[in-house]
Design an enzyme around this catalytic site. Sequence first.
Site, PDB file in Angstrom:
ATOM      1  N   GLY D 147      -0.520   1.107   4.123  1.00 56.04           N
ATOM      2  CA  GLY D 147       0.476   0.799   3.033  1.00 56.04           C
ATOM      3  C   GLY D 147       0.780   1.926   2.218  1.00 56.04           C
ATOM      4  O   GLY D 147       0.189   3.159   2.426  1.00 56.04           O
ATOM      5  N   CYS D 148       1.789   1.790   1.523  1.00 58.95           N
ATOM      6  CA  CYS D 148       2.437   2.869   0.585  1.00 58.95           C
ATOM      7  C   CYS D 148       1.323   3.278  -0.501  1.00 58.95           C
ATOM      8  O   CYS D 148       1.087   4.409  -0.589  1.00 58.95           O
ATOM      9  CB  CYS D 148       3.950   2.732   0.073  1.00 58.95           C
ATOM     10  SG  CYS D 148       3.823   1.081  -0.719  1.00 58.95           S
ATOM     11  N   TYR D 149       0.843   2.559  -1.157  1.00 58.28           N
ATOM     12  CA  TYR D 149       0.080   2.595  -2.427  1.00 58.28           C
ATOM     13  C   TYR D 149      -1.176   3.175  -1.749  1.00 58.28           C
ATOM     14  O   TYR D 149      -1.859   3.980  -2.285  1.00 58.28           O
ATOM     15  CB  TYR D 149      -0.230   1.291  -2.939  1.00 58.28           C
ATOM     16  CG  TYR D 149       0.882   0.897  -4.115  1.00 58.28           C
ATOM     17  CD1 TYR D 149       1.291   1.704  -5.309  1.00 58.28           C
ATOM     18  CD2 TYR D 149       1.571  -0.535  -4.184  1.00 58.28           C
ATOM     19  CE1 TYR D 149       1.932   1.332  -6.118  1.00 58.28           C
ATOM     20  CE2 TYR D 149       2.547  -0.755  -5.082  1.00 58.28           C
ATOM     21  CZ  TYR D 149       2.761   0.020  -6.100  1.00 58.28           C
ATOM     22  OH  TYR D 149       3.530  -0.343  -6.991  1.00 58.28           O
TER      23      TYR D 149
END
Lengths: 344, 344, 344, 344
Positions: D147-149
């Site tokens: 994921g990005c976070y």
Amino acid sequence: MRASVIGATGFAGAELLRLLDGHPQAELAYITSESSTGEDIAAMYPHLRGRIDKKLVSMNDLQKIAAGSDVIFIALPHGHAMKIGKELRGSGVKIIDLGGDYRFRDVKVFEQWYKVPHADPEAKAVYGLTELYRSDVAGAELVANPGCYTTCSILALVPLLKNGLIETKGIVVDAKSGTTGAGRGLKLGSLYCSVNDNFHAYGVATHRHTPEIEQIYSEFAGEDVVIQFTPHLLPVDRGILATCYAMLKPGVTDADVAKAFCDMYGGEFFIRLLGKGACPEIKNIRASNYVDIGWQTDARTGRVIVMSALDNLVKGAAGQAVQNMNVMFGLDETTGLRQLPVYP
Amino acid sequence: MRASVIGATGFAGAELLRLLDGHPQAELAYITSESSTGEDIAAMYPHLRGRIDKKLVSMNDLQKIAAGSDVIFIALPHGHAMKIGKELRGSGVKIIDLGGDYRFRDVKVFEQWYKVPHADPEAKAVYGLTELYRSDVAGAELVANPGCYTTCSILALVPLLKNGLIETKGIVVDAKSGTTGAGRGLKLGSLYCSVNDNFHAYGVATHRHTPEIEQIYSEFAGEDVVIQFTPHLLPVDRGILATCYAMLKPGVTDADVAKAFCDMYGGEFFIRLLGKGACPEIKNIRASNYVDIGWQTDARTGRVIVMSALDNLVKGAAGQAVQNMNVMFGLDETTGLRQLPVYP
Amino acid sequence: MRASVIGATGFAGAELLRLLDGHPQAELAYITSESSTGEDIAAMYPHLRGRIDKKLVSMNDLQKIAAGSDVIFIALPHGHAMKIGKELRGSGVKIIDLGGDYRFRDVKVFEQWYKVPHADPEAKAVYGLTELYRSDVAGAELVANPGCYTTCSILALVPLLKNGLIETKGIVVDAKSGTTGAGRGLKLGSLYCSVNDNFHAYGVATHRHTPEIEQIYSEFAGEDVVIQFTPHLLPVDRGILATCYAMLKPGVTDADVAKAFCDMYGGEFFIRLLGKGACPEIKNIRASNYVDIGWQTDARTGRVIVMSALDNLVKGAAGQAVQNMNVMFGLDETTGLRQLPVYP
Amino acid sequence: MRASVIGATGFAGAELLRLLDGHPQAELAYITSESSTGEDIAAMYPHLRGRIDKKLVSMNDLQKIAAGSDVIFIALPHGHAMKIGKELRGSGVKIIDLGGDYRFRDVKVFEQWYKVPHADPEAKAVYGLTELYRSDVAGAELVANPGCYTTCSILALVPLLKNGLIETKGIVVDAKSGTTGAGRGLKLGSLYCSVNDNFHAYGVATHRHTPEIEQIYSEFAGEDVVIQFTPHLLPVDRGILATCYAMLKPGVTDADVAKAFCDMYGGEFFIRLLGKGACPEIKNIRASNYVDIGWQTDARTGRVIVMSALDNLVKGAAGQAVQNMNVMFGLDETTGLRQLPVYP
């Protein structure tokens, strides 16, 4: 003064709530929404929390709403207000419609551009561009509040048309509006990622505010005026800037132009004349009812370029509606509308 | 190919560094700055960190820079390049100036609008709007890279002027530019709080890109063209949209208009024709060398409205400069410039 | 009530003018600027045009300004107010300083973090976080208006500290502010192109609002509190959001947390409690004096996360200053401050 | 290398198209969309016009897509990839899933946070945070792209956890993401007028990236790590900044911290270490695959604050997916990903 808002959940409706809350003589009666009947308005607009805790009701029982109101604002998409107006005219309540239904002297023009038949063609509405039709507004039962692009464009050129200083042919209005003008509906083009860092025209040659502008231009010019009107979408929430191009008639001087603006608007509270060479900025009028106007003349081309700026939700919608309400009820026109712009 | 950038710390200079870094046949030689001599460019533009670790040098020793370069890009405010050009012409290095100094066929026009005497009036520069002057660019020693507004406005109307489809009188170009166009200088009007949520015109009737646009319009029209040009400042970093208004000549059809665009640009890699009724958006060309063009005709007014969009730092500055470099050195014109736009 | 503003050309000063203009009992006496003495304030802030047409004067003759004022607001960078305060204390005029000079009970803390000696160490200033020190403000001659980050952070956690619900060790305040917080000075980091589409922290572990927050936290906790405070720069004009992390003491329930907030703020006009699970948004309080507070507890970690939002120019500066003025002069605290937030 | 994109019409899918177009060894095979089957992708994303003129197909015939592809990227909401993976594993095609389905070593953690049963629990996916699991990725059939976070938060603290420099208790990750992270769906919270000039937290204590971060933190720490993770929505299109707070273990020096970062990332092309006291900015990595990392230590609190910035659509999604593809196929890891950030 009991005021009701039909269609309170759009941006113009919510702005009416903000302005009516600060109006010393107005009191909210009913606020309506068909899609959110029964909900608390502050649940949809949390900035109103703690101040406007009314529940949204349906507008089904219009007679009851009218009986409990001195004035009704209609902030619905076009096509609805004419039915409401038809039912309520004559009931004693004052009506101010923020949509397009009652803005045209000639119902056929409405039907041609809006592509729906008019349900209330006999209505005698007053066109509520307050500075131009103040005395008519004062005695009106039904006021058609002008469009946002329209108010901005009309105020820019009417002094020059009225005084015969510009050619009526060849007028171009290149207008730019903030995104609230597109409403709160869920559309791909209204997403943050579609609007941020972006800019484009839309509705080129076909936007419905065109005939509305032409109607008033023609009235002040005393002849039919056909214009080129191009709207664009700005990556800002609020604000319209109209850049208006017209050919000066032979012999017209800078002094003539300045005089026309001063004569017509010199005494207007909400119109600020910035003068020749000045460029109005939308941020300088944000969240206020002001219209800032500046202009330039170009000896190379023989043109005058007039620029006007207003907040589409205030002077272009809810603010002018309240201004009209003030006039209709004999109040000081600026009541509840004297807030300074919010900058920055 | 050894490339140097004179004036590397402005936005156009930094964009040149980005594009040259991705160019398979170019290699950075010198990068200069007088105010930041000796500094690391990545200290001023941390996005370049780890990739371009050159130190900025002074441009005092131009001969040395020229000797170590095959091509020199000049990205300085106007008034400087003409001195550099005067010194370097004939030395064998190719020169591409991104400023205004060499853009005018008639030096007097430059002096009149820029209010400085020209230091190098005998220079024979080629006007580097690549799509229009490709063969001239190919053989040039000195290329005057066009202005950002200029490229956008010229590409929009030249097909119609060349084919005699529009009146040469009455043209209005209403243009809107992102804030990088104002440079990286410390000015009140360039602050975030001055630009965000704001919009306004500037330089009305006086902007220096006006005569540059007129020069090329006139050349393609075969007669003198005088236009109304109005720039505006958009709350975005990059991007220009020009909305161009012209009267169609009697009898001109939609098909004529479409054919003019297709004939002229159908084979161009960097020009995308969106067609009639389509409105280009600046976000769709961001960070790329593309120009998107759409148009509309209006039977009510007899006008054609052409809209063009480009990134002022790429096709409006550094990208077109690299495109010209490619042409001057006989490379595929798209080398190093094929990146797709960054969206959103 | 005659009010003067020392340092009227910064953002906080201009916001004071906006709020005082709408205040029914205040009247502007003097507005000062040393760099723009003699200029019209509306020339620097055109949004004020037509409403505030005062000329800026120098603050050289402080005694004259004091003699003509009932209250003086000081909106200058730190280091100036302490000299003004020293001269004016005892003269009968009320003083409200929006800067840091008088905010510390212990002058040494000021000197350590601000790195200048204090010129007026004997002054007895009241810390003007109105909701917490209302009765002290009422009788004060000199009020130190709190910082913007400070007000936001303090209001978020004080109810929990006062009631002993959270550990005093391990508190983290991660705060994000709009760009007006950086002032109107010409700095590279304040340019539109530096801030738009950007986000970053600054002053990590060293920001001067840290000891100010700790001072009040400690006072309500009854023991020394040391916090981690990290400010960030948001690409918006106005607004602060503080996300505050603290460990709940063993056995503390959601009901305890809610009760602490309700007990302390239930009767406060300007504090809106959104409750558990709600996330305040800075747009919902924009241009108003409101503080919106929401919180969440996390059983996995034993933490409570409290989020508070305010407009740094209103409740974080000019609005709270006017609120303090109201209290000092015995007016209803909300006078002139009841405007709803501007949304969107 | 024939690459297909399942779910090409979301922001991550469109970014994959942009990056694959610029990849010298990749060629697009199939692009799919169930809601827009049969449409031209450039009609939905006009920035791709003239370059990617493929029609969207349905993913119904997965076997055909697999047969015509060497690698398949899945860019769908969670819950879909596990069905696709189950069908295609063993077919010889490489699979890179950009969603959450295969990211958890323990399927129960997935089921608990995502609240759906897992359809393919036996799959052996490799967690594709390339810098940490490069050799595993090299031999993988199925890669779970992080994921990005997650990527942002993990890279920030893993060097300190691996070297035992920080306490595993009390870690707080306060993260802020651009609006593309919310996708292109039509939601009130994603409207321009909802996001512009706004900022707020969401999913406090409940965001699904929390257990993903904890999984990798725990692996490198050698013990269970529980963190506080709070995401916020930034008014920008792209970019994530994570501000990570941890207590330094007794005796840990600034040199220890710096060494941990340098040892682990010194040779990484896509990780730029800005060093102590430096604050990364999201604009400096925009549209690139870079991660910028800076940190600060605070002697007052004993904490280290690590800040990392990346573009959520590139290193946080499509860029890292292409990076993994490169590794899986034995290419230079940076192939097609060397573009510099776009600034400003």
